[in-house]
Design a protein around this motif. Structure first.
Motif, short mmCIF file in Angstrom:
data_model
loop_
_atom_site.label_atom_id
_atom_site.label_comp_id
_atom_site.label_asym_id
_atom_site.label_seq_id
_atom_site.Cartn_x
_atom_site.Cartn_y
_atom_site.Cartn_z
N ASP A 9 0.86 -1.18 0.00
CA ASP A 9 0.00 0.00 0.00
C ASP A 9 0.89 1.23 0.00
O ASP A 9 1.49 1.59 1.01
CB ASP A 9 -0.92 0.00 1.22
CG ASP A 9 -2.01 1.06 1.12
OD1 ASP A 9 -1.69 2.20 0.74
OD2 ASP A 9 -3.17 0.74 1.43
N ARG A 10 0.96 1.88 -1.13
CA ARG A 10 1.89 3.01 -1.31
C ARG A 10 1.53 4.19 -0.41
O ARG A 10 2.42 4.87 0.13
CB ARG A 10 1.89 3.44 -2.78
CG ARG A 10 3.10 4.25 -3.20
CD ARG A 10 3.06 4.48 -4.71
NE ARG A 10 4.28 5.12 -5.16
CZ ARG A 10 4.55 6.42 -5.02
NH1 ARG A 10 3.66 7.20 -4.42
NH2 ARG A 10 5.69 6.93 -5.44
N ASP A 11 0.23 4.46 -0.26
CA ASP A 11 -0.20 5.59 0.55
C ASP A 11 0.16 5.40 2.03
O ASP A 11 0.59 6.34 2.70
CB ASP A 11 -1.71 5.82 0.41
CG ASP A 11 -2.08 6.35 -0.96
OD1 ASP A 11 -1.21 6.94 -1.63
OD2 ASP A 11 -3.24 6.17 -1.38
N ILE A 12 -0.04 4.19 2.53
CA ILE A 12 0.32 3.90 3.92
C ILE A 12 1.83 4.02 4.11
O ILE A 12 2.30 4.58 5.10
CB ILE A 12 -0.17 2.49 4.32
CG1 ILE A 12 -1.69 2.46 4.39
CG2 ILE A 12 0.43 2.08 5.66
CD1 ILE A 12 -2.28 1.09 4.69
N ALA A 13 2.58 3.51 3.14
CA ALA A 13 4.04 3.59 3.21
C ALA A 13 4.51 5.05 3.20
O ALA A 13 5.42 5.43 3.94
CB ALA A 13 4.67 2.82 2.05
N LEU A 14 3.85 5.86 2.37
CA LEU A 14 4.22 7.28 2.29
C LEU A 14 3.94 7.99 3.61
O LEU A 14 4.75 8.80 4.06
CB LEU A 14 3.43 7.94 1.15
CG LEU A 14 3.77 9.39 0.82
CD1 LEU A 14 5.22 9.52 0.38
CD2 LEU A 14 2.84 9.91 -0.27
N ASP A 15 2.83 7.66 4.23
CA ASP A 15 2.51 8.27 5.52
C ASP A 15 3.50 7.85 6.60
O ASP A 15 3.91 8.66 7.44
CB ASP A 15 1.09 7.89 5.93
CG ASP A 15 0.54 8.81 7.02
OD1 ASP A 15 0.21 9.96 6.70
OD2 ASP A 15 0.47 8.39 8.19
N LYS A 16 3.92 6.59 6.58
CA LYS A 16 4.91 6.11 7.55
C LYS A 16 6.25 6.82 7.33
O LYS A 16 6.92 7.21 8.30
CB LYS A 16 5.09 4.60 7.42
CG LYS A 16 3.94 3.79 7.98
CD LYS A 16 4.23 2.29 7.85
CE LYS A 16 3.13 1.46 8.46
NZ LYS A 16 3.41 0.00 8.34
N ALA A 17 6.63 6.98 6.07
CA ALA A 17 7.88 7.68 5.77
C ALA A 17 7.80 9.12 6.23
O ALA A 17 8.77 9.67 6.77
CB ALA A 17 8.17 7.60 4.27
N MET A 18 6.64 9.76 6.03
CA MET A 18 6.45 11.15 6.46
C MET A 18 6.69 11.29 7.96
O MET A 18 7.39 12.20 8.41
CB MET A 18 5.04 11.61 6.11
CG MET A 18 4.70 13.02 6.59
SD MET A 18 2.92 13.34 6.60
CE MET A 18 2.43 12.29 7.98
N ARG A 19 6.12 10.38 8.73
CA ARG A 19 6.26 10.45 10.19
C ARG A 19 7.71 10.24 10.62
O ARG A 19 8.18 10.85 11.58
CB ARG A 19 5.34 9.42 10.85
CG ARG A 19 3.86 9.77 10.70
CD ARG A 19 2.95 8.59 11.01
NE ARG A 19 1.57 8.91 10.70
CZ ARG A 19 0.67 9.35 11.59
NH1 ARG A 19 1.04 9.49 12.86
NH2 ARG A 19 -0.55 9.63 11.24
N LEU A 20 8.42 9.39 9.89
CA LEU A 20 9.84 9.16 10.20
C LEU A 20 10.66 10.42 9.93
O LEU A 20 11.47 10.84 10.77
CB LEU A 20 10.35 7.99 9.38
CG LEU A 20 11.61 7.29 9.88
CD1 LEU A 20 11.41 6.74 11.29
CD2 LEU A 20 11.99 6.15 8.92
N PHE A 21 10.47 11.04 8.77
CA PHE A 21 11.17 12.29 8.46
C PHE A 21 10.75 13.40 9.43
O PHE A 21 11.56 14.22 9.84
CB PHE A 21 10.85 12.73 7.03
CG PHE A 21 11.59 11.99 5.96
CD1 PHE A 21 12.98 12.02 5.92
CD2 PHE A 21 10.91 11.27 4.98
CE1 PHE A 21 13.68 11.35 4.92
CE2 PHE A 21 11.60 10.61 3.98
CZ PHE A 21 12.98 10.64 3.95
N TRP A 22 9.48 13.44 9.78
CA TRP A 22 8.93 14.44 10.70
C TRP A 22 9.59 14.32 12.07
O TRP A 22 9.94 15.32 12.71
CB TRP A 22 7.43 14.22 10.78
CG TRP A 22 6.60 15.32 11.37
CD1 TRP A 22 7.04 16.41 12.07
CD2 TRP A 22 5.18 15.43 11.29
NE1 TRP A 22 5.96 17.18 12.45
CE2 TRP A 22 4.82 16.61 11.99
CE3 TRP A 22 4.17 14.64 10.73
CZ2 TRP A 22 3.48 17.00 12.12
CZ3 TRP A 22 2.85 15.04 10.86
CH2 TRP A 22 2.51 16.21 11.55
N ASN A 23 9.80 13.11 12.51
CA ASN A 23 10.43 12.89 13.81
C ASN A 23 11.93 13.19 13.79
O ASN A 23 12.45 13.88 14.66
CB ASN A 23 10.24 11.43 14.25
CG ASN A 23 9.15 11.26 15.28
OD1 ASN A 23 8.98 12.11 16.16
ND2 ASN A 23 8.42 10.17 15.19
#
Length: 200
Positions: A9-23
């Motif tokens: 699921d590309r959208d879920i993966a993108l959201d997870k990546a966003m949170r990692l960069f955000w942190n």
């Protein structure tokens, strides 16, 4: 018979990546961090998003679309509310985003701007952040100008820049532990300053 391979699921993966960069920020987020968080191997990451820089550019676009832009609807939607109240609704919603315990604290865009002077920081992402910042400034400036309250000492754009400077500072303070209530009180003070200036 082998089990069916779980779809990606590309959208879920993108959201997870966003949170990692955000942190962690761009520089402190490695490809190994990303593959571990997303549950995929490096070739799959590259196949889905390209390199780390391209993924980050997508992350910035995702953050703007999902977390930032919706808050600014208060400035452009038809409303009978006074312009100060429309600004307040916009900024309060952004402060709520900064303070949400379900996501990293603060603002990904502000965090990224503070990191963008690094040589390794993606130039495309910097350009996208600046473009969104300019769009935001224009929206707030246009709202203030629509009230016809520009004085000799302060222009609508200067007032808009002042409010955004306060907002960006609050993002950093909330990330450092400041409460949502205090952040809203500080924003109220800034808005009252604008309102007083406009009334003169």
């Amino acid at each position: 018979m082998a089990g069916r391979k779980r779809s990606f699921d590309r959208d879920i993966a993108l959201d997870k990546a966003m949170r990692l960069f955000w942190n962690n920020g761009f520089a402190a987020t490695s490809v190994s961090h990303l593959t571990s968080e997303l549950g995929i191997n490096t070739p799959s990451l590259y196949a889905a998003f390209g390199n780390k820089e391209q993924l980050f550019k997508e992350v910035i676009a995702h953050y703007i679309a999902q977390y930032s832009e919706p808050c600014y609807r208060h400035l452009i939607e038809p409303s009978d509310a006074p312009f100060i109240e429309r600004l307040r609704a916009c900024f309060y919603e952004l402060i709520q985003e900064f303070s949400d315990v379900d996501t990293p604290l603060g603002c990904l865009l502000v965090k990224s701007v503070n990191e963008s002077d690094s040589v390794a920081f993606p130039k495309d992402a910097t350009a996208d952040i600046k473009q969104f910042g300019s769009k935001t400034l224009q929206l707030i400036t246009a709202l203030i100008e629509s009230e016809g309250v520009v004085t000799e000492s302060t222009s609508a754009e200067l007032q808009a820049k002042y409010l955004l400077s306060v907002l960006y500072g609050l993002s950093t303070q909330v990330r450092a532990g400041e409460s949502r209530q205090v952040a809203e009180s500080i924003m109220d003070y800034a808005l009252n300053t604008i309102q007083t200036s406009c009334a003169q």
